[in-house]
Scaffold this motif. Structure first.
Motif, PDB file in Angstrom:
ATOM      1  N   SER A 266       0.847  -1.191   0.000  1.00  0.00           N
ATOM      2  CA  SER A 266       0.000   0.000   0.000  1.00  0.00           C
ATOM      3  C   SER A 266       0.883   1.243   0.000  1.00  0.00           C
ATOM      4  O   SER A 266       2.036   1.197   0.445  1.00  0.00           O
ATOM      5  N   TYR A 267       0.315   2.348  -0.482  1.00  0.00           N
ATOM      6  CA  TYR A 267       1.083   3.585  -0.599  1.00  0.00           C
ATOM      7  C   TYR A 267       0.337   4.733   0.065  1.00  0.00           C
ATOM      8  O   TYR A 267      -0.897   4.778   0.058  1.00  0.00           O
ATOM      9  N   CYS A 268       1.106   5.663   0.613  1.00  0.00           N
ATOM     10  CA  CYS A 268       0.485   6.871   1.143  1.00  0.00           C
ATOM     11  C   CYS A 268       1.421   8.055   0.934  1.00  0.00           C
ATOM     12  O   CYS A 268       2.640   7.894   0.804  1.00  0.00           O
ATOM     13  N   ILE A 269       0.820   9.221   0.866  1.00  0.00           N
ATOM     14  CA  ILE A 269       1.577  10.469   0.823  1.00  0.00           C
ATOM     15  C   ILE A 269       1.338  11.173   2.149  1.00  0.00           C
ATOM     16  O   ILE A 269       0.188  11.337   2.578  1.00  0.00           O
ATOM     17  N   ARG A 270       2.428  11.550   2.801  1.00  0.00           N
ATOM     18  CA  ARG A 270       2.346  12.201   4.102  1.00  0.00           C
ATOM     19  C   ARG A 270       2.910  13.615   4.033  1.00  0.00           C
ATOM     20  O   ARG A 270       3.813  13.892   3.243  1.00  0.00           O
ATOM     21  N   VAL A 271       2.367  14.473   4.866  1.00  0.00           N
ATOM     22  CA  VAL A 271       2.876  15.838   5.007  1.00  0.00           C
ATOM     23  C   VAL A 271       3.289  16.026   6.457  1.00  0.00           C
ATOM     24  O   VAL A 271       2.454  15.941   7.361  1.00  0.00           O
ATOM     25  N   ASN A 272       4.584  16.216   6.660  1.00  0.00           N
ATOM     26  CA  ASN A 272       5.143  16.310   8.019  1.00  0.00           C
ATOM     27  C   ASN A 272       4.695  15.134   8.888  1.00  0.00           C
ATOM     28  O   ASN A 272       4.339  15.293  10.058  1.00  0.00           O
ATOM     29  N   GLY A 273       4.676  13.959   8.284  1.00  0.00           N
ATOM     30  CA  GLY A 273       4.323  12.748   9.009  1.00  0.00           C
ATOM     31  C   GLY A 273       2.842  12.472   9.116  1.00  0.00           C
ATOM     32  O   GLY A 273       2.434  11.387   9.537  1.00  0.00           O
ATOM     33  N   GLN A 274       2.013  13.435   8.720  1.00  0.00           N
ATOM     34  CA  GLN A 274       0.561  13.259   8.792  1.00  0.00           C
ATOM     35  C   GLN A 274       0.031  12.770   7.448  1.00  0.00           C
ATOM     36  O   GLN A 274       0.349  13.330   6.398  1.00  0.00           O
ATOM     37  N   GLN A 275      -0.784  11.737   7.484  1.00  0.00           N
ATOM     38  CA  GLN A 275      -1.285  11.142   6.246  1.00  0.00           C
ATOM     39  C   GLN A 275      -2.199  12.097   5.493  1.00  0.00           C
ATOM     40  O   GLN A 275      -3.159  12.626   6.035  1.00  0.00           O
ATOM     41  N   LEU A 276      -1.879  12.316   4.220  1.00  0.00           N
ATOM     42  CA  LEU A 276      -2.699  13.151   3.350  1.00  0.00           C
ATOM     43  C   LEU A 276      -3.618  12.293   2.493  1.00  0.00           C
ATOM     44  O   LEU A 276      -4.776  12.635   2.268  1.00  0.00           O
ATOM     45  N   MET A 277      -3.102  11.157   2.016  1.00  0.00           N
ATOM     46  CA  MET A 277      -3.901  10.227   1.216  1.00  0.00           C
ATOM     47  C   MET A 277      -3.281   8.845   1.297  1.00  0.00           C
ATOM     48  O   MET A 277      -2.073   8.705   1.521  1.00  0.00           O
ATOM     49  N   HIS A 278      -4.123   7.810   1.127  1.00  0.00           N
ATOM     50  CA  HIS A 278      -3.655   6.430   1.264  1.00  0.00           C
ATOM     51  C   HIS A 278      -4.368   5.564   0.235  1.00  0.00           C
ATOM     52  O   HIS A 278      -5.577   5.702   0.020  1.00  0.00           O
ATOM     53  N   SER A 279      -3.629   4.649  -0.368  1.00  0.00           N
ATOM     54  CA  SER A 279      -4.203   3.827  -1.438  1.00  0.00           C
ATOM     55  C   SER A 279      -5.255   2.841  -0.949  1.00  0.00           C
ATOM     56  O   SER A 279      -6.069   2.357  -1.737  1.00  0.00           O
TER      57      SER A 279
END
Length: 236
Positions: free
Chosen positions: A26-39
């Motif tokens: 699975s993949y996710c994009i984080r901003v400063n460690g906080q999840q922004l989006m997750h597959s």
């Protein structure tokens, strides 16, 4: 337990650290460690595309679509599934890094869709594209910019959801066109601003994932009248 693997990272304009992380497929994009989006929780992004294209599904009439925000590509996937063979899907993504991540690390997820002949990637601010679209308006505009009205990546994104931003979206659509706007939560202000801009608005709840019992997000479906009515002028 399998570890989280940081595949790539970059810095947002506000200095925030943005990372692409993989964990057990699975993949996710984080901003400063906080999840922004997750597959693994992509149901609302898919529904966003479906709602946006509901009026134009599989029509071979040269449908012009604008997607604001590439992310992990799930909205693009659902839009392409509903777009006719001679349609054009413009994807506005401000961060070249996210486009590059989709072409490389995320190619097997949805990134391969960027090679679809109907897709045109525009690495620029969606507001600039909307302003230029007055001369060649879109049939459908689908927006999932930043974190909705709560900007995490770029503070200026909040302006897109202002009264002037809603009017910009209205002018960038053909008469009878549709906008679909993703929001992290119910937002009566967005609904009011869309209505004031001239849209007929419906708030549609969306889930984190298909089998979830509760609704987590809101999608605002905004239809522009076939006979255009000038919106009220914003005060600021």
């Amino acid at each position: 337990m399998k570890p989280n693997i940081t595949l790539a990272e970059t810095k947002a304009p506000n200095g925030a650290r943005m990372t692409l992380v993989e964990h057990d497929g699975s993949y996710c994009i984080r901003v400063n460690g906080q999840q922004l989006m997750h597959s693994s929780v992509s149901s609302s992004e898919i529904k966003l595309g479906e709602l946006g294209l509901a009026r134009h599904r599989k029509l071979n009439n040269g449908t012009r679509v604008l997607i604001g925000g590439l992310g992990l590509g799930f909205t693009l996937k659902s839009v392409l599934e509903a777009t006719g063979g001679n349609g054009t899907v413009h994807v506005a993504e401000l961060f070249p890094e996210i486009v590059a991540w989709n072409r490389t690390h995320l190619a097997k997820l949805n990134g391969h869709l960027l090679a679809d002949k109907r897709v045109k990637v525009l690495e620029e601010d969606v507001r600039t594209i909307l302003a230029k679209a007055v001369r060649q308006p879109f049939d459908v505009i689908v927006l999932d910019i930043d974190n909705g009205t709560t900007a995490m990546v770029k503070t200026e994104n909040i302006e897109l959801y202002s009264e002037r931003g809603m009017q910009l979206i209205f002018r960038a659509l053909k008469p009878g066109g549709r906008a679909a706007v993703w929001s992290a939560c119910p937002d009566v202000t967005i609904e009011r601003r869309l209505t004031k801009a001239g849209f007929k608005v419906e708030a549609v709840p969306a889930k984190l994932y298909e089998t979830a019992k509760r609704f987590a997000y809101m999608i605002y479906v905004a239809d522009k009248p076939v006979e255009e009515v000038s919106p009220k002028k914003a005060k600021g």
